[in-house]
Design a protein around this motif. Structure first.
Motif, short mmCIF file in Angstrom:
data_model
loop_
_atom_site.label_atom_id
_atom_site.label_comp_id
_atom_site.label_asym_id
_atom_site.label_seq_id
_atom_site.Cartn_x
_atom_site.Cartn_y
_atom_site.Cartn_z
N ASP A 1 -9.34 28.06 -14.24
CA ASP A 1 -8.56 27.19 -13.35
C ASP A 1 -9.29 26.90 -12.05
O ASP A 1 -8.78 26.16 -11.20
N SER A 2 -10.47 27.54 -11.89
CA SER A 2 -11.25 27.32 -10.66
C SER A 2 -11.79 25.89 -10.66
O SER A 2 -12.81 25.60 -11.33
N HIS A 3 -11.09 25.00 -9.95
CA HIS A 3 -11.40 23.56 -9.90
C HIS A 3 -10.92 23.00 -8.58
O HIS A 3 -10.22 23.68 -7.83
N GLU A 4 -11.20 21.72 -8.43
CA GLU A 4 -10.57 20.98 -7.33
C GLU A 4 -9.40 20.20 -7.95
O GLU A 4 -9.57 19.58 -9.01
N TYR A 5 -8.27 20.25 -7.27
CA TYR A 5 -7.08 19.60 -7.80
C TYR A 5 -6.65 18.47 -6.85
O TYR A 5 -6.76 18.62 -5.62
N TYR A 6 -6.20 17.37 -7.46
CA TYR A 6 -5.85 16.18 -6.68
C TYR A 6 -4.44 15.74 -7.03
O TYR A 6 -4.00 15.87 -8.19
N PHE A 7 -3.78 15.16 -6.00
CA PHE A 7 -2.46 14.56 -6.25
C PHE A 7 -2.66 13.04 -6.44
O PHE A 7 -3.37 12.39 -5.67
N ARG A 8 -2.04 12.49 -7.44
CA ARG A 8 -2.19 11.07 -7.79
C ARG A 8 -0.80 10.40 -7.75
O ARG A 8 0.16 10.96 -8.29
N LEU A 9 -0.75 9.22 -7.02
CA LEU A 9 0.51 8.48 -7.04
C LEU A 9 0.22 7.01 -7.35
O LEU A 9 -0.81 6.47 -6.93
N THR A 10 1.10 6.45 -8.09
CA THR A 10 0.99 5.01 -8.40
C THR A 10 2.35 4.36 -8.12
O THR A 10 3.40 4.97 -8.34
N THR A 11 2.26 3.12 -7.60
CA THR A 11 3.47 2.34 -7.34
C THR A 11 3.48 1.14 -8.28
O THR A 11 2.55 0.94 -9.05
N TYR A 12 4.52 0.41 -8.19
CA TYR A 12 4.63 -0.73 -9.10
C TYR A 12 3.75 -1.90 -8.70
O TYR A 12 3.49 -2.77 -9.50
N LYS A 13 3.29 -1.88 -7.47
CA LYS A 13 2.40 -2.96 -7.07
C LYS A 13 1.06 -2.78 -7.75
O LYS A 13 0.63 -1.65 -7.97
N PRO A 14 0.38 -3.89 -8.07
CA PRO A 14 -0.86 -3.81 -8.85
C PRO A 14 -1.94 -2.91 -8.20
O PRO A 14 -2.58 -2.16 -8.91
N ASP A 15 -2.05 -3.01 -6.87
CA ASP A 15 -3.08 -2.17 -6.24
C ASP A 15 -2.44 -0.95 -5.58
O ASP A 15 -3.02 -0.30 -4.74
N GLY A 16 -1.24 -0.64 -5.91
CA GLY A 16 -0.51 0.47 -5.29
C GLY A 16 -0.83 1.83 -5.90
O GLY A 16 0.02 2.48 -6.49
N LYS A 17 -2.11 2.20 -5.80
CA LYS A 17 -2.52 3.49 -6.39
C LYS A 17 -3.26 4.30 -5.35
O LYS A 17 -3.99 3.74 -4.52
N TRP A 18 -3.06 5.59 -5.41
CA TRP A 18 -3.72 6.46 -4.42
C TRP A 18 -4.01 7.83 -5.03
O TRP A 18 -3.22 8.37 -5.82
N ILE A 19 -5.19 8.37 -4.68
CA ILE A 19 -5.50 9.75 -5.11
C ILE A 19 -5.84 10.54 -3.84
O ILE A 19 -6.59 10.05 -2.98
N GLY A 20 -5.24 11.70 -3.75
CA GLY A 20 -5.42 12.51 -2.54
C GLY A 20 -6.73 13.29 -2.57
O GLY A 20 -6.74 14.50 -2.82
#
Ligand SMILES: *[C@@H]1O[C@H](CO)[C@@H](O)[C@H](O)[C@H]1NC(C)=O
Ligand SMILES: *[C@@H]1O[C@H](CO)[C@@H](O)[C@H](O)[C@H]1NC(C)=O
Ligand SMILES: *[C@@H]1O[C@H](CO)[C@@H](O)[C@H](O)[C@H]1NC(C)=O
Ligand SMILES: *[C@@H]1O[C@H](CO)[C@@H](O)[C@H](O)[C@H]1NC(C)=O
Ligand SMILES: *[C@@H]1O[C@H](CO)[C@@H](O)[C@H](O)[C@H]1NC(C)=O
Ligand SMILES: *[C@@H]1O[C@H](CO)[C@@H](O)[C@H](O)[C@H]1NC(C)=O
Ligand SMILES: *[C@@H]1O[C@H](CO)[C@@H](O)[C@H](O)[C@H]1NC(C)=O
Ligand SMILES: *[C@@H]1O[C@H](CO)[C@@H](O)[C@H](O)[C@H]1NC(C)=O
Ligand SMILES: *[C@@H]1O[C@H](CO)[C@@H](O)[C@H](O)[C@H]1NC(C)=O
Ligand SMILES: *[C@@H]1O[C@H](CO)[C@@H](O)[C@H](O)[C@H]1NC(C)=O
Length: 540
Positions: free
Chosen positions: A114-133
């Motif tokens: 489990d030793s890794h880097e972990y990221y939070f990912r969110l997507t919205t309904y808008k076409p470019d509404g994506k983000w990764i932490g």
């Protein structure tokens, strides 16, 4: 104008929002942002990790999907993998973000992988509404390691155990120590160290540590407490009395670490090595002190045991004090000697051909002895182990001195009478001869004379043969070689030896004859003549 004013008033509100956004600290790029409580988390294997997380997104967007991923590399579907759909994680990951803007995640029973880097990912309904932490949170899963200042520790020395992990375990962590899976609650610990002061041999074992509140124990560390041998303990098998012929095992035990090497000594001589020394068919000469030496790299010790081998009497000998010829009326003492262990407690005396014993004790005395005591005697020596008899000795009782003298006196008297008779017989015969034959008488006279003349020396010798002087003269006059003279000397010697006070007179006669025979071995006839002359001379 009015509209413009309205716009200005709206613009006056903007710095307030900005300030609010600034207070949020996290990236406010167009209103997108993920805030993790820490960028890296170190956790012990098996523990549960909670990653606190908050997120922001621009107003006007509506959240379509939120998830956690463990890579910032896009998959073929142009998105990141959702860990909740990964079989490795699906059972262990839990999205705790129940509230709005909360993306806290929990991962249970963390593993090394489990030793890794972990990221939070969110997507919205808008076409470019994506983000990764990104950058995300680095998980560092670690084991507990137990290190010691030494594996082999000499008894009495000290040893330090240190519980380590790659995570910097804080001072607040409480460490638990185990020895062979038993917790050592009574031990003092300092930070993550366990110091065993002055170790004892019982401290040998497998040690491990744990951090309170975590379901994880460290690797094991074997602590081997070494020590010099204890004083050996010797056991003798069978215990108790040891008899000759027994099989005896001597066993030496001595606690030591590393295990001691055992060797056996009798006196200064090494007799065996190994824990057990087996003496099969023990003999009396195996008696004595045996030492067992126990040695290892740290020292050596000795112990000793004494074997006392008992055996039945040996070399039993009966003997007579003084000579075996005893006069009647004397007393005699017989003594019995033997070797045995333990000492003989019972000596018994027997006479051959007598069923019952005649006496007991190491010595046996007969007083006022008489001829009925003559015979063969033996003794029997007995101890706790057995008995043994001696060979018989002879006790010969001679007739008393008085009886012997009486016998000799009678014998001499009888001999005297016989001699008188012979003399009378000869005289009578001589007188008869002189009357009847004169011529023959001359011849006889010659013979007599011849014998007398030629052998006068010998005639003297016959007497002198009893006395040393005459014997010597004979040797010289006869011109005999020393070699031929030797038998005479022997003869003479034997004559003297055999003669006893009482028998002297009769033996003298015999010896005279013997001598004559030796002197004249060349002529048998002449020796006969001589014999006659000898009779004369001895009569004279
Ligand atoms: C996460 O948040 C909880 C409360 O919300 C807090 O108790 C905990 O200490 C936080 N964890 C970290 C690693 O900051
Ligand atoms: C982001 O993290 C900081 C420090 O941990 C905290 O003070 C702040 O409130 C967080 N912001 C959001 C929006 O959660
Ligand atoms: C875990 O932490 C140690 C030291 O704190 C570091 O050397 C190591 O690289 C880290 N491992 C990972 C996978 O991040
Ligand atoms: C200690 O551990 C080793 C292996 O790790 C094992 O062979 C040994 O029997 C253990 N000793 C004790 C006393 O538990
Ligand atoms: C500790 O871990 C073991 C297996 O590794 C598990 O069986 C046990 O339930 C765990 N205990 C706790 C308190 O988590
Ligand atoms: C002595 O030791 C041997 C071998 O160990 C064994 O066979 C024997 O029975 C032992 N004898 C006694 C008297 O203990
Ligand atoms: C040996 O044992 C016997 C008894 O069995 C005892 O009389 C004797 O004194 C012992 N000898 C030694 C040297 O101990
Ligand atoms: C000595 O031996 C004899 C015969 O063996 C026995 O009769 C006697 O009792 C023994 N005496 C002792 C003191 O053992
Ligand atoms: C003992 O008696 C036997 C016959 O009974 C005999 O042959 C033997 O010579 C005797 N021994 C002695 C020493 O008298
Ligand atoms: C010899 O002496 C014993 C006593 O010692 C006696 O009984 C026995 O009659 C005596 N025998 C003769 C022949 O004198």
């Amino acid at each position: 104008m009015l509209e413009f004013r309205h716009i200005r008033s709206r613009m006056a509100l903007l710095p307030l929002i900005f300030l609010l956004m600034i207070q949020g600290v996290y990236s406010a790029d167009d209103g997108w942002g993920v805030n993790y409580s820490s960028s890296s988390i170190c956790a012990l294997k098996g523990s549960t990790v909670i990653i606190n997380c908050t997120y922001e997104y621009p107003t006007g967007h509506q959240i379509m999907k939120v998830f956690w991923t463990n890579t910032d590399v896009r998959q073929p579907n142009n998105d990141f993998p959702d860990l909740s759909e990964d079989s490795e994680y699906s059972q262990r990951i839990q999205y705790l973000g129940v509230k709005h803007h909360d993306c806290t995640m929990r991962l249970t029973d963390v593993r090394q992988t489990d030793s890794h880097e972990y990221y939070f990912r969110l997507t919205t309904y808008k076409p470019d509404g994506k983000w990764i932490g990104a950058p995300g949170v680095t998980l560092n899963i670690t084991d507990l390691q137990l290190e010691s200042s030494g594996e082999r520790v000499i008894e009495g020395h000290s040893v330090t155990l240190t519980c380590k992990s790659r995570c910097s375990l804080t001072d607040r962590s409480t460490f638990i120590w185990f020895k062979n899976t038993q917790s050592l609650s009574e031990r003092t610990d300092r930070n993550n160290q366990l110091i065993l002061q002055s170790v004892r041999r019982e401290d040998t074992g497998n040690y491990s540590c744990a951090v309170q509140g975590h379901n994880l124990t460290s690797t094991h560390q074997y602590i081997n407490v070494i020590y010099a041998p204890d004083k050996p303990v010797i056991s003798v098998n069978p215990s108790g009395e040891i008899k000759e012929g027994d099989s005896v095992n001597l066993t030496c035990s001595s606690d030591a670490n590393p295990p001691a090497e055992i060797s056996w000594f009798k006196g200064e001589t090494s007799v065996a090595s190994g824990q057990t020394y087996i003496i099969s068919k023990i003999r009396s000469d195996h008696s004595g002190e045996y030492k067992c030496k126990s040695i290892n790299e740290l020292g050596h010790k000795y112990s000793a045991v004494t074997l006392n081998v008992s055996y039945p009497p040996k070399k039993v000998t009966a003997s007579i004090i003084g000579s075996g010829e005893i006069m009647e009326g004397d007393s005699v003492t017989l003594t019995c000697s033997s070797e045995s262990n333990p000492p003989v407690h019972n000596y018994t005396w027997f006479k051959v051909n007598k069923t019952s014993s005649v006496g007991s004790g190491q010595t046996y005395s007969i007083t006022n002895i008489n001829s009925s005591h003559s015979g063969w005697f033996y003794c029997e020596a007995q101890n706790e182990v057995g008995s043994q008899r001696s060979v018989a000795v002879s006790v010969t009782v001679l007739h008393s001195y008085y009886n012997l003298l009486l016998g000799i006196t009678l014998g001499c008297g009888a001999l005297f009478i016989v001699i008188i008779i012979i003399i009378l017989f000869i005289i009578r015969r001589k007188q008869k001869d002189a009357k009847t034959e004169d011529t023959v008488g001359n011849q006889q006279g010659d013979l007599y004379c011849n014998v007398h003349a030629s052998e006068s020396a010998h005639c003297e010798d016959h007497y002198s043969s009893v006395t040393p002087k005459g014997h010597r003269t004979d040797q010289t006059s006869a011109g005999k070689t020393p070699e031929s003279g030797d038998p005479e000397e022997i003869q003479y010697a034997s004559v003297h030896h055999h003669a006893t006070k009482e028998m002297k007179s009769s033996e003298e006669i015999d010896n005279t004859y013997d001598n004559i025979r030796n002197y004249k071995p060349d002529a048998a006839v002449r020796s006969n003549v001589e014999e006659t002359s000898v009779i004369y001379s001895s009569v004279k």
